[in-house]
Scaffold this motif. Structure first.
Motif, short mmCIF file in Angstrom:
data_model
loop_
_atom_site.label_atom_id
_atom_site.label_comp_id
_atom_site.label_asym_id
_atom_site.label_seq_id
_atom_site.Cartn_x
_atom_site.Cartn_y
_atom_site.Cartn_z
N SER A 134 35.00 45.56 -38.64
CA SER A 134 35.79 46.30 -39.62
C SER A 134 35.45 47.79 -39.53
CB SER A 134 35.49 45.79 -41.03
OG SER A 134 34.23 46.28 -41.46
N ARG A 135 36.21 48.58 -40.27
CA ARG A 135 36.00 50.03 -40.27
C ARG A 135 34.58 50.40 -40.72
NH1 ARG A 135 36.79 51.71 -45.59
NH2 ARG A 135 37.76 50.14 -46.89
N HIS A 136 33.90 49.47 -41.40
CA HIS A 136 32.54 49.75 -41.89
C HIS A 136 31.49 49.73 -40.77
CE1 HIS A 136 34.19 49.50 -45.90
NE2 HIS A 136 34.70 48.31 -45.60
N VAL A 137 31.82 49.11 -39.64
CA VAL A 137 30.85 49.08 -38.53
C VAL A 137 31.39 49.67 -37.23
CG1 VAL A 137 29.48 47.14 -39.40
CG2 VAL A 137 31.44 46.70 -37.96
N ILE A 138 32.66 50.06 -37.20
CA ILE A 138 33.23 50.58 -35.97
C ILE A 138 32.50 51.83 -35.49
CG2 ILE A 138 35.28 51.73 -35.01
CD1 ILE A 138 36.96 49.59 -36.29
N GLU A 139 32.08 52.68 -36.42
CA GLU A 139 31.34 53.90 -36.01
C GLU A 139 30.10 53.53 -35.20
OE1 GLU A 139 31.33 57.39 -37.90
OE2 GLU A 139 33.45 57.11 -38.35
N ARG A 140 29.40 52.49 -35.64
CA ARG A 140 28.20 52.06 -34.91
C ARG A 140 28.58 51.52 -33.53
NH1 ARG A 140 23.71 52.21 -36.63
NH2 ARG A 140 22.79 50.30 -35.83
N TYR A 141 29.66 50.74 -33.49
CA TYR A 141 30.16 50.22 -32.21
C TYR A 141 30.46 51.35 -31.24
CZ TYR A 141 33.56 47.92 -29.06
OH TYR A 141 34.24 47.46 -27.97
N VAL A 142 31.17 52.35 -31.71
CA VAL A 142 31.61 53.45 -30.85
C VAL A 142 30.45 54.39 -30.50
CG1 VAL A 142 33.09 55.51 -30.77
CG2 VAL A 142 33.99 53.36 -31.67
N ASP A 143 29.67 54.78 -31.50
CA ASP A 143 28.69 55.85 -31.31
C ASP A 143 27.30 55.38 -30.92
OD1 ASP A 143 30.64 57.73 -32.02
OD2 ASP A 143 30.14 57.60 -34.15
N THR A 144 26.95 54.15 -31.29
CA THR A 144 25.57 53.68 -31.07
C THR A 144 25.48 52.52 -30.08
OG1 THR A 144 25.05 54.34 -33.34
CG2 THR A 144 23.47 52.90 -32.24
N TRP A 145 26.34 51.52 -30.26
CA TRP A 145 26.21 50.31 -29.44
C TRP A 145 26.80 50.45 -28.04
CZ3 TRP A 145 28.51 46.58 -33.65
CH2 TRP A 145 27.68 46.58 -34.78
N THR A 146 27.89 51.20 -27.89
CA THR A 146 28.58 51.26 -26.60
C THR A 146 27.75 52.05 -25.59
OG1 THR A 146 30.76 51.02 -27.59
CG2 THR A 146 30.68 51.99 -25.40
N VAL A 147 27.50 51.43 -24.45
CA VAL A 147 26.74 52.03 -23.37
C VAL A 147 27.67 52.57 -22.29
CG1 VAL A 147 25.05 51.51 -21.54
CG2 VAL A 147 24.77 50.51 -23.83
N ASP A 148 28.78 51.84 -22.02
CA ASP A 148 29.70 52.24 -20.96
C ASP A 148 31.02 51.50 -21.14
OD1 ASP A 148 30.55 53.53 -18.65
OD2 ASP A 148 29.60 52.10 -17.28
N ILE A 149 32.09 52.10 -20.63
CA ILE A 149 33.40 51.46 -20.58
C ILE A 149 33.94 51.58 -19.17
CG2 ILE A 149 35.81 51.55 -21.37
CD1 ILE A 149 34.82 52.50 -24.07
N THR A 150 34.36 50.47 -18.60
CA THR A 150 34.97 50.50 -17.27
C THR A 150 36.34 49.83 -17.30
OG1 THR A 150 33.77 48.49 -16.66
CG2 THR A 150 32.78 50.57 -16.00
N ASP A 151 37.18 50.28 -16.40
CA ASP A 151 38.55 49.78 -16.31
C ASP A 151 38.59 48.58 -15.37
OD1 ASP A 151 41.27 49.46 -16.27
OD2 ASP A 151 41.69 51.26 -15.11
N LEU A 152 38.91 47.43 -15.92
CA LEU A 152 39.00 46.22 -15.09
C LEU A 152 40.43 45.91 -14.66
CD1 LEU A 152 36.54 43.56 -16.51
CD2 LEU A 152 36.16 45.31 -14.81
N THR A 153 41.36 46.80 -15.00
CA THR A 153 42.78 46.52 -14.74
C THR A 153 43.05 46.21 -13.27
OG1 THR A 153 43.27 47.98 -16.59
CG2 THR A 153 45.12 47.34 -15.19
N PRO A 154 42.54 46.99 -12.30
CA PRO A 154 42.79 46.64 -10.89
C PRO A 154 42.26 45.25 -10.53
CG PRO A 154 42.00 48.90 -11.06
CD PRO A 154 41.82 48.28 -12.42
N LEU A 155 41.08 44.90 -11.04
CA LEU A 155 40.51 43.57 -10.78
C LEU A 155 41.39 42.49 -11.41
CD1 LEU A 155 38.21 41.71 -9.78
CD2 LEU A 155 37.12 42.08 -12.01
N VAL A 156 41.85 42.71 -12.63
CA VAL A 156 42.71 41.75 -13.32
C VAL A 156 43.98 41.50 -12.49
CG1 VAL A 156 44.22 41.47 -15.34
CG2 VAL A 156 41.84 42.20 -15.64
N ARG A 157 44.57 42.57 -11.99
CA ARG A 157 45.80 42.43 -11.20
C ARG A 157 45.53 41.65 -9.91
NH1 ARG A 157 47.59 48.42 -12.69
NH2 ARG A 157 48.62 47.94 -14.65
#
Length: 195
Positions: A134-157
């Protein structure tokens, strides 16, 4: 059987989300969520790659064309699970329906179990977890918990092309390496996971 299966290491776990280009492209470039990603509405994260493939139709649904692998800290993941309330009453977890309802209405994190999917999208005999932040924990998800984001779209295709062409072994060989995620007994009880 409710079991978390995921790609993880000693410090992090991978969860999946699918977005349209307006949200996905800036997130891929920044390797974290940035505007126009919303911090004010619930976002669902899923450690099962094949469950998201079923949900997004292999990244072909409108608004879900980009499949992202979001690597978050295991500490953050377990913090979210510890705060979670199931999306439906489970007598093994809650005293009664009223107890569940009160907790659900106040919860910052929701957990839902759905049938895991095969490579071809068939429901399997064990359930996969979705975690709603929920909006009450999204800030922690975005700012604290997330280490990296990668695009898997080419692999999915690529996996999807192999499937459509009848090359299932090749498709299967490209799947992320998911295995059962270890939970403490207390955490397993909180989210209704199987022992």
């Amino acid at each position: 059987m409710n079991q978390i299966r995921a790609e993880f290491d000693a410090r992090t776990i991978v969860v999946y989300q699918a977005y349209g280009p307006a949200i996905a492209r800036p997130a891929i470039a920044a390797r974290r969520f940035v505007p126009p990603f919303s911090r004010t509405r619930m976002t669902w994260i899923k450690p099962s790659f094949l469950w998201l493939m079923e949900r997004s139709n292999w990244g072909q649904k409108s608004g879900q064309e980009h499949v992202l692998a979001v690597r978050i800290s295991r500490a953050g993941w377990e913090e979210a699970l510890a705060a979670a309330v199931l999306t439906s009453h489970d007598p093994r977890v809650y005293r009664d329906h009223d107890d569940w309802r009160a907790r659900f209405d106040a919860a910052a994190v929701h957990v839902q179990w759905d049938p895991e999917r095969s490579l071809r999208g068939a429901g399997l005999n064990h359930n996969s977890i979705q975690v709603g932040l929920s909006r009450h924990v999204i800030e922690r998800y975005v700012d604290t918990w997330t280490v990296d984001i990668t695009d898997l779209t080419p692999l999915v295709r690529k996996i999807h092309e192999h499937l459509k062409a009848g090359r299932e072994p090749r498709a299967k060989a490209l799947l992320p390496p998911e295995r059962p995620y270890p939970l403490s007994p207390a955490l397993a009880r909180t989210i209704g996971a199987s022992a």
